[in-house]
Design a protein around this motif. Structure first.
Motif, PDB file in Angstrom:
ATOM      1  N   UNK A 137       0.829  -1.207   0.000  1.00  0.00           N
ATOM      2  CA  UNK A 137       0.000   0.000   0.000  1.00  0.00           C
ATOM      3  C   UNK A 137       0.867   1.261   0.000  1.00  0.00           C
ATOM      4  N   UNK A 138       1.963   1.241   0.772  1.00  0.00           N
ATOM      5  CA  UNK A 138       2.854   2.401   0.805  1.00  0.00           C
ATOM      6  C   UNK A 138       3.535   2.611  -0.544  1.00  0.00           C
ATOM      7  N   UNK A 139       3.872   1.502  -1.226  1.00  0.00           N
ATOM      8  CA  UNK A 139       4.465   1.624  -2.558  1.00  0.00           C
ATOM      9  C   UNK A 139       3.477   2.272  -3.523  1.00  0.00           C
ATOM     10  N   UNK A 140       2.216   1.852  -3.456  1.00  0.00           N
ATOM     11  CA  UNK A 140       1.194   2.449  -4.312  1.00  0.00           C
ATOM     12  C   UNK A 140       0.994   3.926  -3.978  1.00  0.00           C
ATOM     13  N   UNK A 141       1.032   4.249  -2.694  1.00  0.00           N
ATOM     14  CA  UNK A 141       0.867   5.635  -2.268  1.00  0.00           C
ATOM     15  C   UNK A 141       2.010   6.503  -2.779  1.00  0.00           C
ATOM     16  N   UNK A 142       3.222   5.991  -2.691  1.00  0.00           N
ATOM     17  CA  UNK A 142       4.376   6.743  -3.206  1.00  0.00           C
ATOM     18  C   UNK A 142       4.244   6.999  -4.703  1.00  0.00           C
ATOM     19  N   UNK A 143       3.759   5.994  -5.435  1.00  0.00           N
ATOM     20  CA  UNK A 143       3.580   6.171  -6.876  1.00  0.00           C
ATOM     21  C   UNK A 143       2.531   7.245  -7.155  1.00  0.00           C
ATOM     22  N   UNK A 144       1.473   7.296  -6.352  1.00  0.00           N
ATOM     23  CA  UNK A 144       0.428   8.289  -6.565  1.00  0.00           C
ATOM     24  C   UNK A 144       0.920   9.715  -6.344  1.00  0.00           C
ATOM     25  N   UNK A 145       1.884   9.882  -5.463  1.00  0.00           N
ATOM     26  CA  UNK A 145       2.392  11.246  -5.228  1.00  0.00           C
ATOM     27  C   UNK A 145       3.027  11.825  -6.487  1.00  0.00           C
TER      28      UNK A 145
ATOM     29  N   UNK B  62      -7.283  12.719 -10.497  1.00  0.00           N
ATOM     30  CA  UNK B  62      -6.813  11.349 -10.688  1.00  0.00           C
ATOM     31  C   UNK B  62      -6.238  10.805  -9.389  1.00  0.00           C
ATOM     32  N   UNK B  63      -5.467  11.612  -8.687  1.00  0.00           N
ATOM     33  CA  UNK B  63      -4.895  11.152  -7.410  1.00  0.00           C
ATOM     34  C   UNK B  63      -5.987  10.782  -6.431  1.00  0.00           C
ATOM     35  N   UNK B  64      -7.022  11.610  -6.373  1.00  0.00           N
ATOM     36  CA  UNK B  64      -8.061  11.367  -5.374  1.00  0.00           C
ATOM     37  C   UNK B  64      -8.858  10.107  -5.724  1.00  0.00           C
ATOM     38  N   UNK B  65      -9.208   9.928  -6.998  1.00  0.00           N
ATOM     39  CA  UNK B  65      -9.965   8.734  -7.390  1.00  0.00           C
ATOM     40  C   UNK B  65      -9.135   7.476  -7.146  1.00  0.00           C
ATOM     41  N   UNK B  66      -7.883   7.491  -7.567  1.00  0.00           N
ATOM     42  CA  UNK B  66      -7.043   6.306  -7.393  1.00  0.00           C
ATOM     43  C   UNK B  66      -6.701   6.086  -5.921  1.00  0.00           C
TER      44      UNK B  66
ATOM     45  N   UNK C 135      -5.399   2.657   8.308  1.00  0.00           N
ATOM     46  CA  UNK C 135      -6.071   3.954   8.362  1.00  0.00           C
ATOM     47  C   UNK C 135      -6.200   4.523   6.966  1.00  0.00           C
ATOM     48  N   UNK C 136      -7.381   5.059   6.647  1.00  0.00           N
ATOM     49  CA  UNK C 136      -7.617   5.633   5.331  1.00  0.00           C
ATOM     50  C   UNK C 136      -6.690   6.820   5.090  1.00  0.00           C
ATOM     51  N   UNK C 137      -6.247   6.918   3.842  1.00  0.00           N
ATOM     52  CA  UNK C 137      -5.375   8.035   3.463  1.00  0.00           C
ATOM     53  C   UNK C 137      -6.053   8.977   2.481  1.00  0.00           C
ATOM     54  N   UNK C 138      -7.346   8.753   2.211  1.00  0.00           N
ATOM     55  CA  UNK C 138      -7.989   9.497   1.142  1.00  0.00           C
ATOM     56  C   UNK C 138      -7.979  11.010   1.397  1.00  0.00           C
ATOM     57  N   UNK C 139      -8.087  11.421   2.652  1.00  0.00           N
ATOM     58  CA  UNK C 139      -8.117  12.857   2.933  1.00  0.00           C
ATOM     59  C   UNK C 139      -6.799  13.533   2.591  1.00  0.00           C
ATOM     60  N   UNK C 140      -5.729  12.747   2.502  1.00  0.00           N
ATOM     61  CA  UNK C 140      -4.434  13.343   2.190  1.00  0.00           C
ATOM     62  C   UNK C 140      -4.283  13.685   0.719  1.00  0.00           C
ATOM     63  N   UNK C 141      -5.208  13.193  -0.101  1.00  0.00           N
ATOM     64  CA  UNK C 141      -5.076  13.489  -1.532  1.00  0.00           C
ATOM     65  C   UNK C 141      -5.731  14.807  -1.899  1.00  0.00           C
TER      66      UNK C 141
END
Length: 638
Positions: free
Chosen positions: A599-607, A614-618, A632-638
């Protein structure tokens, strides 16, 4: 105020009356002075409970019982998240009538003059007189006392007669009740109630010997059964037909309560959308039926000629834990749609994206359904999830990747996305090792079905790509070839399942990035990591003993080589029976930890994705896929 006449005060009619009355319509409900058959027990399934909740009726009074499905005499498999409640018909109808009357519906005995406007025909099979349904039969239910079976509902599919090439479907069911149980059976074709119940008892006794000690608590309730549904036939000059009056009955199990309530709700919604236009309401109702009951029209029309083939498929795959067979069993037997790669929970999507996203997803489903519904109608039901109830699917990755390039996918792109989703279902048929060859007379139906369905789906997907975007056909072909090689490696070595799912989840993003002129590297990295998150989350769900999104249990995941646990724990021949005590806790912690890492790898790629939409949807897609990991949800960080 517009008026609606509802003819019939059963579950379908009362649901329609409640929805209409709440919507401000004047509703008259004409009810029979007496029921045509005695009071009896009903099985209340998940879709029916959802309808009841939606109109404001609490369903907690009826406990939900787990379900097992037996297709052969040797196997009764649990069907996760598919519980039924046993309800008394008079109690259910009384509750619905009281609720609808409280909202303003008026119940009147006997016949009522047609108002000249909207009419809903909800009088069951009686409204089919003079018409010729494609399949007719009967249903029988009886209550027994003397011994209580275990606390589950058992569905038993009965084999068609070996000497009758056009034999009809039959199904028996058993549900525990206070002091005993209820036994029901349904059949299409020429059969007597006594013979049907005798056959049901014999079949159910193979799994519940306690039936031998039961005695009848009352007479059997027997009634007609119709399965001749077609969206066009549910609307005519007489009115909108719902439930049994529309032939809306599962042609394999005879279950019709869920469809009765759903169709009553749909008819009411159609009228509320066109309160002063009966013809417009009729068109809307036909459209809603066509989209909601994909697969049932084709199934009902061909129930005689196709039942033997479908029976062989069900019987051959009864013991299989392949995701394809697991989902096929649900699609054929249950009353709910069965999306392919998805989660049981809904997904949160940014409100601003929904106006563009929902029509695109609906277009994807339209293409998918039109592609497979004729030859494989049950498979079409796997592409009928409500777009209003969003859940993870390949189309969301494609949509997000195009957004990353600053483009909103056009309707024409839906054909490409539908092809990817159809191919994904085809790949599910080939996940895990091939079925062991069996020495049988004639066709080995488990192996044959796997090949026929998988090749058919991949072939149809390839044709869609060639028609819509021939420029990416080679890329699509290379992807299919890559998946075959990855699957072979995972099957033979017992490791590498993560690469299979990385490829499955990455490809829609790769294609979306290409068509949307978006930077592909961060999107591909995100997709590959998302696939691994999905796989580790599957392992976590299976280790907890809860329903997985592939509908496969822990033994099935391990035997099918579609688990990351053997590689994660460095135990190539890991079995479910060895995962107990401390080892189970270790496996659960390892799967959750590795899922968090992915999940952290995917999050890093999204940054590295610049477009905020696109960031928020993905990001929402990632959170939904990772939900079983308890992060913990990270959606608010996008």
């Amino acid at each position: 105020m517009s008026q609606v006449l509802v003819v019939g005060a059963g579950p379908a009619g009362s649901v329609a009356a409640a929805v209409l009355a709440r919507g401000g319509m004047r509703v008259l409900v004409a009810c029979r002075r007496s029921h045509p058959i005695p009071n009896h027990d009903l099985l209340l399934g998940k879709p029916a409970r959802e309808v009841l909740r939606s109109i404001g009726i609490a369903v907690d009074r009826w406990p939900v019982l787990p379900v097992s499905l037996a297709v052969s005499g040797q196997t009764a498999r649990p069907v996760p998240d598919a519980g039924y409640s046993l309800v008394d018909r008079d109690e259910l109808c009384g509750t619905l009538r009281e609720h609808a009357a409280g909202l303003g519906a008026e119940y009147v005995p006997g016949k009522t003059d047609r108002p000249g406007g909207h009419v809903i025909l909800a009088g069951g099979g009686g409204h089919l007189r003079g018409r010729t349904p494609h399949s007719t039969g009967l249903t029988s239910v009886q209550r027994f006392i003397g011994a209580e079976p275990d606390g589950r509902v058992l569905l038993r599919m009965l084999a068609p007669p070996a000497d009758e090439p056009r034999g009809h479907p039959r199904c028996a069911w058993l549900a525990p009740a206070p002091g005993g149980c209820a036994v029901g059976a349904t059949a299409f074709g020429d059969v007597t109630p006594d013979a049907l119940l005798d056959e049901a008892f014999a079949a159910l006794s193979e799994f519940e010997p306690a039936l031998a000690n039961l005695r009848a608590a009352g007479p059997a309730a027997t009634g007609p059964l119709y399965a001749g549904f077609g969206p066009g036939g549910a609307v005519d000059e007489a009115g909108l037909r719902v439930g049994d009056a529309a032939g809306l009955v599962n042609p394999f199990t005879g279950e019709g309560l869920s469809h009765a309530m759903q169709s009553g709700q749909l008819a009411a919604r159609a009228i509320l959308a066109h309160p002063d236009d009966p013809e417009g309401a009729a068109r809307e109702y036909s459209r809603l039926l066509d989209s909601t009951y994909v697969g049932y029209f084709e199934t009902a029309r061909h129930v005689s000629s196709r039942y033997h083939l479908a029976w062989r498929v069900l019987n051959a795959g009864a013991s299989s834990e392949s995701p394809f067979f697991a989902k096929s069993r649900r699609a054929i037997v249950l009353s709910e749609a069965v999306p392919t790669l998805t989660t049981p929970e809904s997904m949160t999507v940014p409100v601003g994206l929904r106006p563009a996203l929902l029509p695109f997803l609906a277009a994807c489903d339209e293409v998918s359904v039109a592609t497979v519904r004729r030859e494989w109608p049950f498979l079409a039901r796997m592409f009928t999830a409500s777009v209003d109830d969003l859940r993870p699917r390949p189309a969301l990755g494609f949509f997000g990747a195009m957004l990353a390039g600053g483009q909103v996918p056009a309707r024409g792109h839906a054909t490409v996305t539908a092809a990817i989703e159809i191919a994904t279902l085809g790949v599910l048929a080939f996940l895990g090792p091939a079925a062991a060859p069996r020495e049988v007379r004639g066709v080995d139906w488990e192996s044959a079905t796997t090949v026929l369905a998988g090749d058919y789906l991949v072939g149809r997907a390839s044709r869609l790509i060639a028609q819509a975007k021939p420029g990416i056909l080679w890329t699509f072909s290379d992807w299919i070839t890559e998946l075959a090689a990855l699957r072979a490696t995972a099957t033979t070595s017992g490791s590498g399942a993560g690469t299979v799912f990385s490829s499955l989840f990455e490809f829609p993003l790769r294609v979306g990035a290409h068509l949307g002129d978006a930077p592909s590297e961060p999107l591909r990295a995100y997709g590959e990591a998302l696939g691994r998150v999905f796989l580790h989350a599957e392992d976590v769900l299976a280790l907890r003993g809860t329903r997985t999104r592939l509908d496969v249990t822990l033994p099935g995941l391990l035997a099918g080589r579609i688990s990351a646990l053997p590689e994660l724990l460095s135990i190539p021949d890991l079995t479910a029976s060895s995962l107990t005590g401390a080892r189970l806790a270790t496996a659960l912690a390892a799967a959750a930890e590795e899922g968090d890492r992915a999940r952290k790898t995917a999050t890093d790629a999204l940054t590295r994705v610049e477009n905020p939409s696109a960031r928020r949807l993905l990001g929402c897609l990632l959170d939904s896929v990772a939900a079983p990991l308890g992060l913990e949800s990270t959606v608010d960080s996008w």
